[in-house]
Design an enzyme around this catalytic site. Structure first.
Site, short mmCIF file in Angstrom:
data_model
loop_
_atom_site.label_atom_id
_atom_site.label_comp_id
_atom_site.label_asym_id
_atom_site.label_seq_id
_atom_site.Cartn_x
_atom_site.Cartn_y
_atom_site.Cartn_z
N GLY A 11 0.70 -1.28 0.01
CA GLY A 11 0.17 -0.12 -0.08
C GLY A 11 0.90 1.23 0.01
O GLY A 11 2.04 1.05 -0.21
N ASP A 34 0.74 -9.22 1.85
CA ASP A 34 -0.13 -8.35 1.47
C ASP A 34 -1.38 -9.14 0.65
O ASP A 34 -1.07 -10.08 -0.18
CB ASP A 34 0.42 -6.93 0.59
CG ASP A 34 -0.69 -5.96 0.40
OD1 ASP A 34 -0.13 -4.82 1.13
OD2 ASP A 34 -1.70 -6.03 -0.10
N ASP A 62 -3.40 -12.81 3.38
CA ASP A 62 -4.59 -12.06 4.15
C ASP A 62 -4.09 -11.96 5.52
O ASP A 62 -3.82 -13.15 6.05
CB ASP A 62 -5.94 -12.76 3.84
CG ASP A 62 -7.11 -11.72 4.42
OD1 ASP A 62 -6.75 -11.11 5.39
OD2 ASP A 62 -8.05 -12.14 3.97
N THR A 128 -3.47 5.42 13.82
CA THR A 128 -4.01 6.78 13.10
C THR A 128 -4.77 7.75 14.11
O THR A 128 -5.10 7.25 15.29
CB THR A 128 -5.14 6.65 11.97
OG1 THR A 128 -5.71 7.86 11.63
CG2 THR A 128 -6.38 5.92 12.62
N ASP A 129 -4.41 9.22 14.07
CA ASP A 129 -4.92 10.14 14.91
C ASP A 129 -6.69 10.19 14.84
O ASP A 129 -7.19 10.48 15.78
CB ASP A 129 -4.55 11.42 14.55
CG ASP A 129 -4.89 12.04 13.15
OD1 ASP A 129 -5.41 11.15 12.18
OD2 ASP A 129 -4.36 13.01 12.66
N GLU A 130 -7.19 9.52 13.86
CA GLU A 130 -8.67 9.38 13.73
C GLU A 130 -9.40 8.72 14.95
O GLU A 130 -10.36 8.95 15.25
CB GLU A 130 -9.00 8.95 12.61
CG GLU A 130 -8.34 9.60 11.19
CD GLU A 130 -9.09 9.45 9.93
OE1 GLU A 130 -10.46 8.97 10.09
OE2 GLU A 130 -8.49 9.69 9.05
N TYR A 152 -14.35 3.19 9.83
CA TYR A 152 -12.70 3.17 9.90
C TYR A 152 -12.06 3.26 10.89
O TYR A 152 -11.05 2.57 11.78
CB TYR A 152 -12.38 4.06 8.73
CG TYR A 152 -10.86 4.38 8.82
CD1 TYR A 152 -10.06 3.25 8.55
CD2 TYR A 152 -10.37 5.36 9.12
CE1 TYR A 152 -8.37 3.42 8.59
CE2 TYR A 152 -8.84 5.71 9.06
CZ TYR A 152 -8.07 4.68 8.97
OH TYR A 152 -6.56 4.89 8.97
N LYS A 156 -10.08 0.72 13.42
CA LYS A 156 -8.83 1.19 13.70
C LYS A 156 -8.37 1.04 15.70
O LYS A 156 -7.46 0.62 16.15
CB LYS A 156 -8.09 2.44 13.47
CG LYS A 156 -7.79 2.32 11.92
CD LYS A 156 -6.91 1.24 11.45
CE LYS A 156 -5.51 1.60 11.87
NZ LYS A 156 -4.45 0.76 11.08
N HIS A 278 -18.59 13.79 9.45
CA HIS A 278 -17.13 14.30 8.99
C HIS A 278 -16.61 14.94 10.26
O HIS A 278 -17.21 15.95 10.65
CB HIS A 278 -17.49 15.31 7.96
CG HIS A 278 -16.30 15.61 7.21
ND1 HIS A 278 -16.25 16.44 6.34
CD2 HIS A 278 -14.94 15.22 7.53
CE1 HIS A 278 -15.05 16.62 5.91
NE2 HIS A 278 -14.10 15.84 6.60
#
Ligand code: NAD
Ligand code: TYD
Length: 351
Positions: A11, A34, A62, A128-130, A152, A156, A278
């Site tokens: 990726g 991958d 996988d 991730t920061d998300e 998503y 995570k 969002h």
């Protein structure tokens, strides 16, 4: 000799990391493991396969397949796992959350189980920061509670929590990095920067969600790779490290800078219906990784310019991606939102 298994290495960030590591450590071997989803692409590793034929191996698999994961680790005498494999696009997670839960949560569990069972030295979970969710003011610290907003980021967050549980329960030597929005070469052209660069090159509309005032903290991919490298070698197992460069920009400002670099008019900007849920702003407190010895080495505007240049010079890489499955996705994602402008644009027509 270290043998690293880089899951999701075909990726965007994973392939940049593999190239970076093989250049930096002449005694390391890398096994890329991958699944080659729509986002995985062996073109991302074409030069790596040529330049490092003796130290690089690709395995098509996988991360949810425990048997194959273990076989690969044993066969290649892997001692470290870096998990970049994930479903990563927020907009897609609104259409099909199941694959996110499968890969980002269950797949992470499968890797942890293999690391535990086979007694590997380290695992780095690339997160991730998300996971912190939107933050109106101030910056998220590693100790802050998680408030993920999308399937998503929730998946995570699930993966991160599983890592911490494996560390607490079995002392599995896993470390977590939480990077901010990343950009650079080889990023699939569904994410805002490569989408907008490649659309603008073709004079296609740039669909800006909502009022365009959502804020992201942009991190150049090589800076992100250097931070992961540092965490891998110097981080403490069980710890979390935020990685952000402090380049907070609204999407509108970002879009204007891309258009200026390409010498394209702002009339290409089309404000479209907002993404549901969002997040308004992400911002990271990076005191901890800075104390470990990292700081970003790339200044934002020159890194953006370099990135724009790369997409201009590498049409062979992105043009074939913007066809087939991508067009179906693009129509589903933007067809309604861009209905009026589709008629005027050349490449895409509303459903
Ligand atoms: P990407 O979508 O470009 O690549 C994901 C890779 O994982 C692809 O090669 C894909 O084929 C592979 N993959 C997906 N499911 C798999 C599975 N079940 N088994 C094996 N491989 C699988 O993603 P990216 O942008 O390079 O992100 C890499 C990691 O960094 C992700 O974990 C993401 O959450 C995290 N991250 C990304 C960003 C960003 O801005 N791109 C920022 C912070 C963190
Ligand atoms: P994206 O690249 O999808 O990353 P993330 O949602 O993981 O932060 O989007 C970055 C920002 O750009 C986000 O605020 C959504 C916005 N965006 C648009 O305005 N239009 C688009 O077509 C896309 C893909 C994103």
């Amino acid at each position: 000799m270290h043998t690293l298994m880089v899951t999701g290495g075909a990726g965007f960030i994973g392939s940049n990391f593999v190239r970076y590591i093989l250049h930096k450590y002449p005694n390391y071997k890398v096994v890329v493991y991958d699944k080659l989803t729509y986002a995985g692409n062996l073109d991302n590793l074409k030069d790596v396969a040529e330049d490092f034929a003796d130290r690089y191996t690709f395995v098509h698999g996988d991360i949810c397949d425990a048997k194959k994961v273990e076989e690969t680790i044993r066969a290649h005498k892997v001692n470290v796992v870096l998990n970049f494999a994930a479903e990563t696009h927020v907009d897609r997670s609104l259409f099909e959350p199941g694959s996110f839960i499968q890969t980002d949560v269950f797949g992470t569990y499968v890797l942890l189980e293999a690391v535990r069972k086979l007694g590997l030295e380290r695992m780095v979970q690339v997160s991730t920061d998300e996971v912190y969710g939107s933050i109106e003011a101030g910056s998220s610290k590693e100790t802050d509670p998680l408030h993920p907003s999308s399937p998503y980021s929730a998946s995570k967050a699930g993966g991160d929590l599983m890592c911490l549980a494996y560390h607490t329960t079995w002392k599995v030597p896993v470390l977590i990095t939480r990077g901010s929005n990343t950009f650079g070469p080889y990023q699939y052209p569904e994410k805002i920067i490569p989408l907008f660069i490649t659309n603008a090159l073709d004079n296609l509309p740039l669909p800006l969600y909502g009022d365009g005032l959502n804020v992201r903290d942009w991190l150049y991919v090589i800076d992100h790779c250097e931070a992961i490298d540092l965490v891998l070698h110097r981080g403490q197992p069980g710890e979390i490290y935020n990685i952000g460069a402090g380049n907070e920009l609204t999407n509108l400002e970002l879009t204007r800078r891309i258009l200026r670099l390409l010498n394209k008019p702002e009339s290409l900007i089309h404000f479209v219906e907002d993404r549901p849920g969002h997040d308004r702003r992400y911002s990271l407190d990076c005191t901890k990784i800075r104390a470990l010895g990292w700081q970003p080495r790339h200044e934002f505007d020159s890194a953006l310019e370099k990135t724009v240049q790369w997409y201009m010079e590498n049409e062979w890489w992105w043009r074939k991606l913007k066809s087939g499955e991508y067009l179906e996705y693009y129509k589903k994602q933007y067809g309604e939102r861009l209905r009026d402008t589709f008629a005027r644009s050349t490449g895409f027509r509303a459903g």
